[in-house]
Design a protein around this motif. Structure first.
Motif, short mmCIF file in Angstrom:
data_model
loop_
_atom_site.label_atom_id
_atom_site.label_comp_id
_atom_site.label_asym_id
_atom_site.label_seq_id
_atom_site.Cartn_x
_atom_site.Cartn_y
_atom_site.Cartn_z
N PHE A 90 0.93 -1.21 -0.16
CA PHE A 90 0.17 -0.03 -0.09
C PHE A 90 0.82 1.18 0.09
CE2 PHE A 90 -3.03 -2.96 0.97
CZ PHE A 90 -4.23 -2.49 1.00
N LEU A 91 0.96 1.86 -1.16
CA LEU A 91 1.53 3.38 -1.19
C LEU A 91 0.54 4.35 -1.51
CD1 LEU A 91 4.48 4.41 -1.09
CD2 LEU A 91 4.41 4.07 -3.52
N ARG A 92 -0.28 4.47 -0.73
CA ARG A 92 -1.52 5.60 -1.05
C ARG A 92 -1.20 7.12 -0.49
NH1 ARG A 92 -6.89 3.06 0.57
NH2 ARG A 92 -6.27 3.53 2.58
N ASN A 93 -1.86 7.81 -1.66
CA ASN A 93 -1.67 9.17 -1.22
C ASN A 93 -0.44 9.77 -0.70
OD1 ASN A 93 -4.51 9.44 -1.51
ND2 ASN A 93 -4.71 8.02 0.12
N VAL A 94 1.02 9.41 -1.33
CA VAL A 94 2.23 9.71 -1.06
C VAL A 94 2.95 10.13 -2.29
CG1 VAL A 94 4.40 8.77 -0.20
CG2 VAL A 94 2.31 7.48 0.62
N LEU A 95 2.70 9.44 -3.36
CA LEU A 95 3.35 10.24 -4.58
C LEU A 95 2.98 11.51 -5.08
CD1 LEU A 95 3.17 6.75 -6.92
CD2 LEU A 95 5.18 7.62 -5.40
N ILE A 96 1.79 11.84 -4.59
CA ILE A 96 1.24 13.36 -5.11
C ILE A 96 2.05 14.41 -4.41
CG2 ILE A 96 -1.08 12.63 -5.31
CD1 ILE A 96 -1.74 13.40 -2.42
N TYR A 97 2.84 14.03 -3.41
CA TYR A 97 4.04 15.11 -2.73
C TYR A 97 5.33 14.94 -3.15
CZ TYR A 97 0.07 15.13 0.55
OH TYR A 97 -1.19 15.17 1.33
N PHE A 98 5.54 14.24 -4.46
CA PHE A 98 6.86 14.22 -4.94
C PHE A 98 6.73 14.68 -6.43
CE2 PHE A 98 7.33 9.90 -2.15
CZ PHE A 98 7.25 10.71 -1.34
N ARG A 106 11.00 -4.76 -3.59
CA ARG A 106 10.48 -5.32 -2.37
C ARG A 106 8.98 -6.09 -2.85
NH1 ARG A 106 14.85 -6.40 -1.98
NH2 ARG A 106 16.29 -5.23 -0.85
N LEU A 107 8.61 -5.80 -4.04
CA LEU A 107 7.35 -6.63 -4.51
C LEU A 107 7.73 -7.84 -5.07
CD1 LEU A 107 4.15 -6.26 -4.33
CD2 LEU A 107 4.60 -5.07 -6.46
N ARG A 108 6.98 -9.00 -4.56
CA ARG A 108 7.40 -10.08 -5.28
C ARG A 108 6.81 -10.24 -6.65
NH1 ARG A 108 3.42 -13.48 -5.88
NH2 ARG A 108 1.75 -13.61 -4.54
N PRO A 109 7.28 -11.08 -7.42
CA PRO A 109 6.68 -11.28 -8.77
C PRO A 109 5.20 -11.70 -8.46
CG PRO A 109 8.84 -12.07 -8.70
CD PRO A 109 8.67 -11.74 -7.51
N GLY A 110 4.15 -11.27 -9.26
CA GLY A 110 3.03 -11.30 -8.97
C GLY A 110 2.16 -10.58 -7.89
N GLY A 111 2.98 -9.81 -7.35
CA GLY A 111 2.51 -9.02 -6.15
C GLY A 111 1.79 -7.97 -6.65
N TRP A 112 0.92 -7.41 -5.55
CA TRP A 112 -0.09 -5.97 -5.94
C TRP A 112 0.69 -4.80 -5.34
CZ3 TRP A 112 -4.35 -7.41 -8.55
CH2 TRP A 112 -4.78 -8.72 -8.84
N LEU A 113 0.55 -3.79 -6.03
CA LEU A 113 0.69 -2.30 -5.76
C LEU A 113 -0.58 -1.50 -5.68
CD1 LEU A 113 2.87 -0.13 -4.90
CD2 LEU A 113 2.87 0.34 -7.31
N ILE A 114 -0.74 -0.81 -4.87
CA ILE A 114 -1.98 -0.27 -4.30
C ILE A 114 -1.43 1.50 -4.11
CG2 ILE A 114 -4.18 0.18 -3.18
CD1 ILE A 114 -4.21 -2.67 -2.65
N LEU A 115 -1.89 2.30 -5.12
CA LEU A 115 -1.64 3.55 -4.83
C LEU A 115 -3.22 4.46 -4.59
CD1 LEU A 115 0.10 4.55 -8.15
CD2 LEU A 115 0.89 3.65 -5.89
N GLY A 116 -3.08 5.85 -4.11
CA GLY A 116 -4.12 6.29 -3.89
C GLY A 116 -5.28 6.60 -5.22
N SER A 144 -5.55 2.66 -10.11
CA SER A 144 -4.92 2.87 -8.78
C SER A 144 -4.52 1.42 -8.28
CB SER A 144 -5.74 3.65 -7.75
OG SER A 144 -6.76 2.95 -7.21
N ILE A 145 -4.87 0.52 -8.96
CA ILE A 145 -4.29 -0.90 -8.59
C ILE A 145 -3.35 -1.64 -9.62
CG2 ILE A 145 -5.04 -3.49 -8.03
CD1 ILE A 145 -7.38 -2.06 -6.77
N TYR A 146 -2.24 -1.98 -9.36
CA TYR A 146 -1.41 -2.43 -10.15
C TYR A 146 -0.71 -3.98 -9.89
CZ TYR A 146 -1.30 2.35 -11.54
OH TYR A 146 -1.59 3.70 -11.94
N ARG A 147 -0.11 -4.56 -10.87
CA ARG A 147 0.32 -5.75 -10.52
C ARG A 147 1.53 -6.26 -11.10
NH1 ARG A 147 -2.90 -11.94 -10.29
NH2 ARG A 147 -1.28 -12.54 -8.62
#
Length: 278
Positions: free
Chosen positions: A210-218, A233-243, A261-264
């Motif tokens: 979960f990397l939510r509501n962070v990138l908007i500040y960069f 650090r995200l394993r193959p097949g893992g999920w990344l969730i943004l805001g 907002s949901i990536y794999r």
């Protein structure tokens, strides 16, 4: 004490926060900076922001540097913010991953509401199965609140009623009007101070980040650096969730958008085939 901030002092503070935390403070945010820092001038005995920043930059100001950073990088959060992500975790990610140890990284945990929300979902769906959560933030101060797991009762509005009954306790006596997350849930979360501009020291791998509501500040370059560190650090097949208001447009990332907002991250075999075809 002069509560006005000069353009010189404002630039120095903005530059320090950007270099240290990657966060961009807009040129129109003088009121935010002065609103969060003016009392620190008073408490540290400085009459101007120039004098205060000179102190912060000195060897004697090491502790105050962290205080200033905490004040300027802490953002408001609440339980079950953007609830569709928790529904997706419960209804799609967990069933698809199946019965193996599940590791989740809450990469900007702030005061802990997001990490505790994730823990409630995992406990509800996985029970006593092997799962854990790493929750990190750049601010040591907010992590103290997160570890305690005690919040004002008015912050419970978004917690599902059955979760509220199972995972939370209302305070009594000196804790009247407060809410405490039960120890059995808190024990599954490791809260740790970490700067997302830096790589993790270990070779740990996570199923979900979960990397939510962070990138908007960069800015764009900082977003790329943070994502590079995260995706290692995200394993193959893992999920990344943004805001919901964030995207990866214009960034070089090896993940596939599954829905807004949901990536794999591709499985190893898929990634290899893609490289061979290119």
């Amino acid at each position: 004490m002069n509560t006005e901030i000069s353009s010189f002092a404002f630039h120095k503070i903005r530059d320090y926060v950007h270099r240290t935390a990657g966060i961009v403070i807009g040129a129109d945010k003088t009121a935010l900076v002065t609103g969060r820092l003016w009392r620190r001038l008073e408490l540290t005995g400085h009459s101007t922001y120039e004098s205060y920043f000179a102190f912060v930059s000195s060897a004697a100001g090491e502790q105050e540097r962290q205080v200033m950073l905490d004040l300027l990088t802490t953002n408001e959060t609440y339980f079950f913010r953007e609830p569709a992500h928790f529904d997706f975790l419960r209804n799609q990610i967990i069933p698809e991953l199946g019965p193996h140890k599940m590791r989740v990284w809450c990469a900007a945990s702030s005061t802990g509401e997001e990490a505790h929300s994730i823990a409630m979902v995992l406990s509800d769906t996985l029970g006593k199965c092997d799962w854990d959560i790493l929750a990190t933030d750049i601010s040591g101060k907010v992590l103290e609140t997160a570890r305690a797991g005690v919040y004002r009762a008015e912050r419970i509005n978004h917690i599902p009623k059955d979760y509220l009954q199972r995972f939370c306790r209302r305070g009594i006596g000196d804790y009247e009007g407060m809410l405490a997350v039960v120890p059995s849930l808190r024990s599954r979360i490791c809260f740790e101070q970490h700067n997302l501009l830096h790589e993790r020291a270990s070779d740990e791998q996570f199923d979900v980040v979960f990397l939510r509501n962070v990138l908007i500040y960069f800015d764009q370059a900082t977003k790329q650096k943070v994502l590079d560190n995260i995706l290692k650090r995200l394993r193959p097949g893992g999920w990344l969730i943004l805001g919901h208001c964030e995207s990866l447009q214009g960034l070089n990332v090896g993940v596939k958008v599954m829905r807004p907002s949901i990536y794999r991250k591709p499985e190893v075999a898929q990634a290899l085939l893609k490289r061979l075809a290119s």
